[in-house]
Write a protein that holds these residues in place. Sequence first.
Motif, PDB file in Angstrom:
ATOM      1  N   TYR A   1      37.802  39.406  43.463  1.00 44.26           N
ATOM      2  CA  TYR A   1      39.124  39.273  43.126  1.00 44.26           C
ATOM      3  C   TYR A   1      40.068  39.695  44.219  1.00 44.26           C
ATOM      4  CZ  TYR A   1      43.839  39.835  41.131  1.00 44.26           C
ATOM      5  OH  TYR A   1      45.137  39.780  40.950  1.00 44.26           O
ATOM      6  N   ARG A   2      39.541  41.086  44.610  1.00 47.73           N
ATOM      7  CA  ARG A   2      40.158  41.668  45.715  1.00 47.73           C
ATOM      8  C   ARG A   2      39.876  40.934  47.155  1.00 47.73           C
ATOM      9  NH1 ARG A   2      39.422  48.296  45.063  1.00 47.73           N
ATOM     10  NH2 ARG A   2      40.192  48.471  42.590  1.00 47.73           N
TER      11      ARG A   2
ATOM     12  N   ALA B   1      32.125  44.919  38.059  1.00 45.41           N
ATOM     13  CA  ALA B   1      32.384  45.287  39.419  1.00 45.41           C
ATOM     14  C   ALA B   1      32.190  44.022  40.235  1.00 45.41           C
ATOM     15  CB  ALA B   1      31.331  46.138  39.919  1.00 45.41           C
ATOM     16  N   ILE B   2      31.411  43.079  40.342  1.00 45.93           N
ATOM     17  CA  ILE B   2      31.310  41.846  41.181  1.00 45.93           C
ATOM     18  C   ILE B   2      32.614  41.061  41.139  1.00 45.93           C
ATOM     19  CG2 ILE B   2      30.190  39.590  41.436  1.00 45.93           C
ATOM     20  CD1 ILE B   2      27.316  41.147  40.377  1.00 45.93           C
TER      21      ILE B   2
ATOM     22  N   ILE C   1      30.910  45.046  27.502  1.00 41.68           N
ATOM     23  CA  ILE C   1      31.000  44.809  29.062  1.00 41.68           C
ATOM     24  C   ILE C   1      29.753  44.898  29.650  1.00 41.68           C
ATOM     25  CG2 ILE C   1      33.748  45.474  28.821  1.00 41.68           C
ATOM     26  CD1 ILE C   1      32.769  48.007  30.040  1.00 41.68           C
ATOM     27  N   SER C   2      29.695  44.095  30.807  1.00 41.82           N
ATOM     28  CA  SER C   2      28.667  44.278  31.526  1.00 41.82           C
ATOM     29  C   SER C   2      29.323  44.863  33.187  1.00 41.82           C
ATOM     30  CB  SER C   2      28.147  42.996  32.083  1.00 41.82           C
ATOM     31  OG  SER C   2      27.286  43.163  33.163  1.00 41.82           O
TER      32      SER C   2
ATOM     33  N   MET D   1      24.802  36.701  39.422  1.00 43.07           N
ATOM     34  CA  MET D   1      25.586  37.353  38.185  1.00 43.07           C
ATOM     35  C   MET D   1      24.974  36.594  36.964  1.00 43.07           C
ATOM     36  SD  MET D   1      29.616  37.721  38.242  1.00 43.07           S
ATOM     37  CE  MET D   1      30.305  35.994  37.752  1.00 43.07           C
ATOM     38  N   ASN D   2      24.758  35.645  36.791  1.00 46.65           N
ATOM     39  CA  ASN D   2      24.322  34.912  35.636  1.00 46.65           C
ATOM     40  C   ASN D   2      22.929  35.618  35.118  1.00 46.65           C
ATOM     41  OD1 ASN D   2      26.241  33.070  35.362  1.00 46.65           O
ATOM     42  ND2 ASN D   2      25.251  31.468  36.395  1.00 46.65           N
TER      43      ASN D   2
END
Length: 46
Positions: A39-40, A33-34, A27-28, A1-2
């Motif tokens: 979170y889900r 999405a990641i 926004i990225s 992600m970084n």
Amino acid sequence: MNNNLMAHRKMYNNDARNMRFNWFGLISATNLAILNLAYRKKFSLT
């Protein structure tokens, strides 16, 4: 992600193409999405 965030920042922090004023740079989508999937699934990314 970084790595995705660094590539996103490099792309939109660009005066040559006047990308600093493009609202897509706020926004990225890949990182969003990641984070949404994590979170889900109740994963902790901290």
